[in-house]
Write an enzyme that holds these catalytic residues in place. Structure first.
Site, short mmCIF file in Angstrom:
data_model
loop_
_atom_site.label_atom_id
_atom_site.label_comp_id
_atom_site.label_asym_id
_atom_site.label_seq_id
_atom_site.Cartn_x
_atom_site.Cartn_y
_atom_site.Cartn_z
N ARG A 1 -18.63 -4.22 -16.64
CA ARG A 1 -19.79 -4.96 -17.14
C ARG A 1 -20.76 -4.04 -17.86
NH1 ARG A 1 -23.35 -8.83 -13.28
NH2 ARG A 1 -21.38 -9.98 -13.39
N LYS B 1 -5.91 -7.00 -2.66
CA LYS B 1 -6.39 -7.68 -1.48
C LYS B 1 -7.90 -7.50 -1.38
CE LYS B 1 -6.06 -4.08 2.05
NZ LYS B 1 -7.44 -4.17 2.55
N LYS C 1 4.97 2.87 -0.50
CA LYS C 1 5.17 4.19 0.09
C LYS C 1 6.66 4.52 0.17
CE LYS C 1 0.90 4.38 2.78
NZ LYS C 1 0.41 5.63 2.19
N HIS D 1 -1.16 -5.56 5.43
CA HIS D 1 -0.38 -4.33 5.61
C HIS D 1 0.56 -4.41 6.83
CE1 HIS D 1 -2.79 -2.74 2.51
NE2 HIS D 1 -3.77 -2.24 3.23
#
EC number: 1.1.1.49
Length: 487
Positions: free
Chosen positions: A47, A146, A180, A238
């Site tokens: 912004r 998320k 990972k 997770h």
């Protein structure tokens, strides 16, 4: 090496913490590795207006802090900087997208990725404004960070409104834990070998533990965290995703929907925890003042931005069960928390003891076999076995087979965001959550939240620098088990 097509990545929140700390360094490293095509552009938006030069200076300063000295090669940086552009955009104002439309003009045939590294409350506004400005092309993809909603209703609302603009196969709900190296090696371990499959079931597994422990507190995110808590922030995404990979049936292939179909079956098979059952099988805690690394730290209620009467949990432990033939009766223990004793993320598969020991108890031990999958701070696998100790008597002692990825694979491993960003550019959805997975996760989490809200109990206090409330150990102790670090 697969050759990528030309692309445009548009980073909303391009000057924010996630972009500067993770996304832009990940893209720089893939550039250095020669994996990005020459015509691959990165357009950051924010912004606050700034010149391109000021933006490049900010990125370069960030790289000096976060990259190793041998990584920040000035020649490579200048080449990478040629890919970077900055466009000021007010995410909620459709008219402010005109400059972004100008930057993307004439490139409709290229892969176009919109990465929304912003608050979830802006997701729908951004997607609608992209559509209103004719920026959504047949080759466009959107990446959502998320949390995807605050509950099932908000998750549905976000998914349905974004789904009206982007098809499901163009929506990438990212969970960096699935990027990972160890998590992907877990998939290879399970489905690329015959060794463990006969043992990967209720007859031979005593329990499974999934822990994600953090030493940090709310780290300036109190405004977000106090509305969210550990259950929403960590377990809903997770930990449940890790549980799915551990527990799912072998998919028919590594293709996205084949894997995600099996993960969905696990989520739907989780025994529902509600009311009294939720209170008996969960522990929620909140840290008090203590010490981390020998330095005093404040309690959660003393953190800036936290309500003095907050009942937000900073620690969660759950005993979960999966109601299917493979796992019936096997407890899956989930644990996550802030201000814990160590920074550690691991999955521990505890196998049952031998049916009958031929060794005298004087010489033997009762330790069962276990497989430890280490996710952080280091990545590796360790298989705990019993072996004979040296000497003229039959004494057993624990021994371990270690696979340290850094030691075994000498070259640098790509980090989670590097891998997942490349998957987005390649159109690979296997490691991203599908809409029905998201809904199934919330359907299991919501009754726990409701039980906590209806109960009068406050979160159990624990001292910063410990392993959480004593009730967490008691949760396993009821079954004669203990957390891995207590064993």
């Amino acid at each position: 090496m697969e050759q990528l097509s030309p692309f445009d990545i548009v980073l909303f929140g391009g000057t924010g913490d996630l972009s500067l700390r993770k996304l832009l360094p990940a893209l720089y490293r893939r550039h250095r590795a020669g994996q990005l095509p020459e015509d691959g552009r990165i357009i950051a938006t924010a912004r606050t207006p700034m010149s391109r030069e000021a933006f490049l200076d900010r990125v370069h300063d960030s790289y000096r802090e976060r990259l190793d000295a041998d990584e920040l090669n000035e020649t490579e940086w200048r080449r990478f900087a040629e890919r970077l552009a900055f466009v000021p955009v007010d995410a909620t104002d459709s008219h402010s997208y005109a400059q972004l439309a100008e930057a993307l003009a004439g490139r409709d045939g290229r892969c176009r990725v919109f990465y929304l590294a912003v608050a979830p409350g802006l997701f729908v506004d951004i997607c609608r404004n992209l559509q209103a400005n004719d920026l959504v092309t047949p080759r466009s993809r959107v990446v959502l960070e998320k949390p995807l909603g605050h509950d099932l209703a908000s998750a549905r609302a976000i998914s349905e409104q974004i789904g009206a603009i982007f098809p499901e196969e163009a929506i990438y709900r990212i969970d960096h834990y699935l990027g990972k190296e160890t998590v992907q090696n877990l998939i290879a371990l399970r489905f690329g070998n015959t060794l463990f499959e006969p043992l990967w079931r209720r007859e031979w597994v005593r329990d499974v533990q999934i822990s994600v422990a953090e030493q940090v507190g709310v780290a300036g995110r109190a405004g977000f965290y106090d509305r969210t808590g550990a259950l929403r922030d960590m377990v809903q995404n997770h930990l449940l995703q890790l549980l799915c990979i551990i527990a799912m049936e072998p998919p028919t292939s590594i293709e996205a929907d084949a894997v995600r179909d099996e993960k969905l079956k696990v989520l739907r098979a989780l025994t529902r925890l509600e009311g009294r059952s939720a209170l008996q099988n969960t522990v929620r805690g909140q840290y008090r003042a203590g010490a981390i690394g020998g330095q005093p730290v404040p309690g959660y209620l003393d953190e800036d931005g936290v309500d003095e009467d907050s009942r937000t949990e900073t620690f969660v432990a759950i005993k979960a069960e999966i109601a299917n033939w493979r796992w019936s009766g096997v407890p899956f223990y989930l644990r996550t928390g802030k201000r814990l004793q160590e920074r550690n993320a691991e999955i521990v598969v505890n196998f049952r003891e031998v049916p009958h020991s031929i060794f005298d108890v004087t010489y033997g031990t009762g330790l069962p076999n276990k497989l430890v999958i280490q996710l952080q701070p280091d990545e590796g696998l360790r298989l705990h076995l019993m072996a004979k100790a040296r000497g003229d008597q039959m004494r057993l002692r624990p021994a371990a087979l270690d696979l340290d990825f850094a030691e075994t694979f000498k070259q640098r491993q790509a980090d989670a965001y590097e891998r997942l960003l490349m998957d987005v550019l390649r159109g690979r959805l296997t490691l991203f959550m599908r809409r029905d997975e998201l809904y199934a996760a919330w359907e299991w989490i919501e009754p726990i939240l409701e039980a906590w809200n209806q109960a009068a109990d406050a979160p159990k206090p624990y001292t910063a620098g410990t392993w959480g409330p004593a009730a967490s150990s008691a949760l396993l102790g009821r079954e004669g088990a203990s957390w891995h670090e207590e064993a």
